[in-house]
Design a protein around this motif. Structure first.
Motif, PDB file in Angstrom:
ATOM      1  N   GLY A  71       0.799  -1.227   0.000  1.00  0.00           N
ATOM      2  CA  GLY A  71       0.000   0.000   0.000  1.00  0.00           C
ATOM      3  C   GLY A  71       0.824   1.265   0.000  1.00  0.00           C
ATOM      4  N   GLY A  72       2.143   1.142  -0.030  1.00  0.00           N
ATOM      5  CA  GLY A  72       3.020   2.294  -0.063  1.00  0.00           C
ATOM      6  C   GLY A  72       3.282   2.875   1.325  1.00  0.00           C
ATOM      7  N   LEU A  73       4.302   3.674   1.433  1.00  0.00           N
ATOM      8  CA  LEU A  73       4.581   4.393   2.669  1.00  0.00           C
ATOM      9  C   LEU A  73       3.607   5.554   2.818  1.00  0.00           C
ATOM     10  CD1 LEU A  73       8.470   4.530   2.357  1.00  0.00           C
ATOM     11  CD2 LEU A  73       7.181   3.104   3.957  1.00  0.00           C
ATOM     12  N   SER A  74       3.265   5.878   4.040  1.00  0.00           N
ATOM     13  CA  SER A  74       2.400   7.037   4.266  1.00  0.00           C
ATOM     14  C   SER A  74       3.203   8.313   4.043  1.00  0.00           C
ATOM     15  CB  SER A  74       1.849   7.010   5.691  1.00  0.00           C
ATOM     16  OG  SER A  74       2.889   7.262   6.629  1.00  0.00           O
ATOM     17  N   SER A  75       2.500   9.426   3.879  1.00  0.00           N
ATOM     18  CA  SER A  75       3.191  10.707   3.686  1.00  0.00           C
ATOM     19  C   SER A  75       4.048  11.040   4.893  1.00  0.00           C
ATOM     20  CB  SER A  75       2.171  11.820   3.423  1.00  0.00           C
ATOM     21  OG  SER A  75       1.234  11.915   4.492  1.00  0.00           O
ATOM     22  N   ALA A  76       3.583  10.682   6.092  1.00  0.00           N
ATOM     23  CA  ALA A  76       4.362  10.942   7.304  1.00  0.00           C
ATOM     24  C   ALA A  76       5.636  10.102   7.319  1.00  0.00           C
ATOM     25  CB  ALA A  76       3.520  10.642   8.546  1.00  0.00           C
ATOM     26  N   GLU A  77       5.550   8.873   6.831  1.00  0.00           N
ATOM     27  CA  GLU A  77       6.734   8.010   6.795  1.00  0.00           C
ATOM     28  C   GLU A  77       7.738   8.508   5.766  1.00  0.00           C
ATOM     29  OE1 GLU A  77       4.916   3.690   8.215  1.00  0.00           O
ATOM     30  OE2 GLU A  77       4.679   4.322   6.117  1.00  0.00           O
ATOM     31  N   VAL A  78       7.266   8.976   4.634  1.00  0.00           N
ATOM     32  CA  VAL A  78       8.172   9.547   3.635  1.00  0.00           C
ATOM     33  C   VAL A  78       8.852  10.788   4.200  1.00  0.00           C
ATOM     34  CG1 VAL A  78       8.330  10.618   1.355  1.00  0.00           C
ATOM     35  CG2 VAL A  78       6.873   8.605   1.691  1.00  0.00           C
ATOM     36  N   GLU A  79       8.096  11.613   4.909  1.00  0.00           N
ATOM     37  CA  GLU A  79       8.676  12.807   5.529  1.00  0.00           C
ATOM     38  C   GLU A  79       9.719  12.426   6.581  1.00  0.00           C
ATOM     39  OE1 GLU A  79       5.458  15.079   7.076  1.00  0.00           O
ATOM     40  OE2 GLU A  79       4.626  15.560   5.097  1.00  0.00           O
ATOM     41  N   ALA A  80       9.435  11.367   7.359  1.00  0.00           N
ATOM     42  CA  ALA A  80      10.390  10.914   8.372  1.00  0.00           C
ATOM     43  C   ALA A  80      11.671  10.410   7.718  1.00  0.00           C
ATOM     44  CB  ALA A  80       9.766   9.823   9.229  1.00  0.00           C
ATOM     45  N   ALA A  81      11.526   9.701   6.603  1.00  0.00           N
ATOM     46  CA  ALA A  81      12.701   9.215   5.886  1.00  0.00           C
ATOM     47  C   ALA A  81      13.511  10.386   5.330  1.00  0.00           C
ATOM     48  CB  ALA A  81      12.282   8.272   4.765  1.00  0.00           C
ATOM     49  N   THR A  82      12.814  11.368   4.788  1.00  0.00           N
ATOM     50  CA  THR A  82      13.503  12.555   4.257  1.00  0.00           C
ATOM     51  C   THR A  82      14.254  13.276   5.374  1.00  0.00           C
ATOM     52  OG1 THR A  82      11.793  12.820   2.565  1.00  0.00           O
ATOM     53  CG2 THR A  82      13.190  14.724   3.027  1.00  0.00           C
TER      54      THR A  82
END
Length: 243
Positions: free
Chosen positions: A197-208
């Protein structure tokens, strides 16, 4: 190295010494392949050593190989890639681990993510972890690696992100620009693959925020078990031993 089956045995190798094969490989050698005394086998210890050996005992309950020669293994990539792979159901995770090992990954951490639909606890988690490590060892037997990559116990994505220090950190994110063209060859890399289902926007932001750059693998959305194959191939071609 001699012909014969290639077997992972976590043991000390010394020329002239005997190694008792673990139950699974012993059964395969004696009952499936029907090898007898004098048959050649190849052993690797999972930590970088290969051994040429010959069977000196091949019974139904016990198989023993005698070491004839020991040498450093081959097949390790100059690029150490640490894969954070969102846990997926069924054979998909096995496939992702198997192919990542074949493509030279240094270590794998199964991850719990927001959209991931697999949650393991207690004994079930321990059994699945042991199974995944066995998948990695089996992949090494097939592909010729003498070092078995560690499959770490499953953990939340946030914990894995907190420990990242690799020179190059990439998170797969559809629709973004490729992040490899202008990068100098790194000593190591971290690669984050999200769930179906993909990473959530919050998870992408955390990775960034943890120093990860987005990486797109083209216009098509890949399955979670296909993505590491493509991404690792790109990394090995750009910086590793597939050039």
């Amino acid at each position: 190295m001699s012909t014969g089956p290639r077997i992972h045995v976590a043991a000390d190798f010394s020329v002239g010494g005997d190694v008792v094969l673990p139950e699974g490989p012993a059964r395969h050698v004696a009952r499936v392949l029907r090898l007898g005394e004098g048959a050649p086998v190849r052993l690797f210890d999972g930590a970088g050593l290969e051994a040429r050996a010959v069977l000196v005992e091949a019974g139904r309950k016990r198989v023993v190989a005698r070491i004839e020669a020991v040498e450093a293994g081959r097949g390790e990539s100059p690029l150490a890639v640490y894969l954070g792979q969102a846990i997926s159901k069924g054979d998909r995770m096995d496939y992702a681990i198997q192919k990542a090992v074949e493509l030279g990954v240094a270590a794998i951490t199964p991850l719990y993510t927001e959209h991931g639909d697999v949650r393991l606890k207690g004994e079930r988690e321990a059994k699945k972890h042991a199974h995944w490590q066995a998948v990695a060892a089996s992949a090494c037997e097939q592909c010729g690696r003498a070092v078995v990559p560690t499959v770490h116990p499953p953990r939340p994505l946030a914990e894995w992100l907190d420990e990242r220090h690799e020179a190059l950190r990439l998170v797969l994110h559809p629709g973004t620009a490729r992040a490899l063209e202008q990068v100098d060859p790194p000593a190591d890399a971290a690669l984050l693959i999200g769930p179906e289902g993909g990473l959530s926007s919050a998870e992408v932001e955390a990775a960034t925020a943890a120093g990860f750059s987005p990486l797109s693998l083209g216009p098509r959305i890949l399955r979670t078990e296909t993505a590491p194959v493509v991404a690792l191939s790109l990394l090995q071609h750009r910086f590793g031993d597939l050039r």
